[in-house]
Design an enzyme around this catalytic site. Structure first.
Site, short mmCIF file in Angstrom:
data_model
loop_
_atom_site.label_atom_id
_atom_site.label_comp_id
_atom_site.label_asym_id
_atom_site.label_seq_id
_atom_site.Cartn_x
_atom_site.Cartn_y
_atom_site.Cartn_z
N ASP A 30 2.17 -1.49 4.09
CA ASP A 30 3.34 -2.32 4.39
C ASP A 30 3.05 -3.81 4.18
O ASP A 30 1.92 -4.25 4.37
CB ASP A 30 3.76 -2.06 5.86
CG ASP A 30 5.11 -2.66 6.18
OD1 ASP A 30 5.89 -2.91 5.25
OD2 ASP A 30 5.37 -2.89 7.37
N ASN A 78 13.68 4.53 1.71
CA ASN A 78 13.50 3.44 0.74
C ASN A 78 14.53 3.46 -0.39
O ASN A 78 14.67 2.46 -1.12
CB ASN A 78 12.09 3.44 0.15
CG ASN A 78 11.02 2.96 1.12
OD1 ASN A 78 9.86 3.34 1.02
ND2 ASN A 78 11.40 2.09 2.05
C1 FPP Z 1 6.25 -1.35 2.05
O1 FPP Z 1 6.26 -2.78 1.96
C2 FPP Z 1 5.84 -0.80 0.76
C3 FPP Z 1 6.58 0.06 0.01
C4 FPP Z 1 7.93 0.53 0.41
C5 FPP Z 1 6.11 0.53 -1.30
C6 FPP Z 1 4.64 0.82 -1.38
C7 FPP Z 1 4.30 0.96 -2.79
C8 FPP Z 1 3.13 0.58 -3.36
C9 FPP Z 1 1.98 0.04 -2.60
C10 FPP Z 1 2.94 0.69 -4.83
C11 FPP Z 1 3.18 2.02 -5.46
C12 FPP Z 1 2.26 3.07 -5.03
C13 FPP Z 1 1.47 3.83 -5.81
C14 FPP Z 1 0.89 5.04 -5.20
C15 FPP Z 1 1.13 3.54 -7.21
P1 FPP Z 1 7.65 -3.55 2.11
O2 FPP Z 1 8.26 -3.67 0.77
O3 FPP Z 1 8.51 -2.85 3.11
O4 FPP Z 1 7.17 -4.93 2.64
P2 FPP Z 1 7.97 -5.91 3.63
O5 FPP Z 1 8.04 -5.21 4.96
O6 FPP Z 1 7.08 -7.11 3.67
O7 FPP Z 1 9.31 -6.18 3.03
#
Ligand code: FPP
Length: 250
Positions: A30, A78
């Protein structure tokens, strides 16, 4: 014989790896969006950097001797994000899958995907199947990548299968035990996570492995996922080694 022997790689691993290791670690990756915002970059840039960190952490967990690692890459919730962001995450997943299919011989990692694949693009579903098939024989770490995953969704899916088998007379409701329920989850046959890590300063489970993590230890870390390091993982392992797990006993 030299007075000081050069420290071997194994020796340094022994000194750096705590003696009590979790068998299974879950990570809620996250903070990508906030990381990008702080840099005036589009959110996608945070995900792209997060995907790099993911690769580093997978390797590090394997090096530390972790048996199972589950990462939360995309939740059932998501899809509510802007299409551009959803596409960017799917493209990162596509790139990773292609790369790991190219390189799978180099690593001893068994890759599995947990979650509902139905709504994913057909080419991604195919790549997932190929990645699972080509690594099925590996006996090193098992890596579960949670895509379109939600703990409640997983339980509903399991309950539907159980109800349907019971209706057909193939499952006796009296034989539904906790272990039996686990057999219907995406993680069937795997140990429950011992340690769940959530970076980014949020203190939530966000529908991640809600059944499996009933007795997991949590380590919340105040670092955004793209800034996460192997040192942060080691600190979490150290913290875990200090915990006194009682599983409801004394
Ligand atoms: C949460 O951070 C993260 C996600 C919803 C996506 C995670 C994806 C990756 C790390 C990359 C793809 C994965 C692979 C396996 C290649 P957020 O966007 O909710 O962050 P925020 O809370 O700061 O908005």
């Amino acid at each position: 014989m030299p007075l000081f022997k050069k420290k071997s790689r194994t020796a340094s691993l022994q000194t750096e790896t705590p003696s009590v290791l979790p068998r299974h670690i879950g990570i809620i990756m996250d903070g990508n969006g906030r990381w990008a915002k702080k840099r005036n970059l589009p959110r996608q840039a945070g995900h792209a950097y997060g995907a790099k960190v993911f690769r580093t952490i997978v390797k590090h967990c394997e090096k530390r001797g972790i048996g199972y690692l589950t990462v939360y890459a995309f939740s059932t919730e998501n899809w509510a994000r802007p299409q551009e962001e959803v596409d960017a995450i799917m493209n990162l997943l596509r790139d990773y899958l292609k790369e790991s299919l190219r390189d799978f011989k180099k690593e001893n990692i068994r890759t599995r995907f947990i979650g509902d694949r139905g709504p994913l693009a057909p080419d991604i579903q195919e790549l997932m199947e190929e990645a699972e098939a080509s690594t099925a024989h590996k006996d090193g770490m098992t890596l579960n990548i949670a895509v379109n995953y939600g703990g409640r969704h997983e339980l509903v899916h399991a309950m539907r299968r159980m109800a349907s088998e019971a209706a057909q007379g193939r499952l006796n409701p009296d034989e539904i035990t906790e272990d039996r329920v686990s057999d219907y989850l995406y993680t069937a046959g795997q140990p429950d996570p011992d340690l769940i890590l959530r970076p980014s300063g949020e203190y939530r489970l966000s529908n991640f492995m809600i059944w499996q993590s009933a007795y997991a230890e949590y380590v919340f870390q105040d670092v955004l996922w793209p800034d996460y390091t192997t040192e942060a993982l080691d600190a979490a392992l150290k913290e875990y080694a200090k915990r006194n797990r009682r599983f409801g006993g004394i």
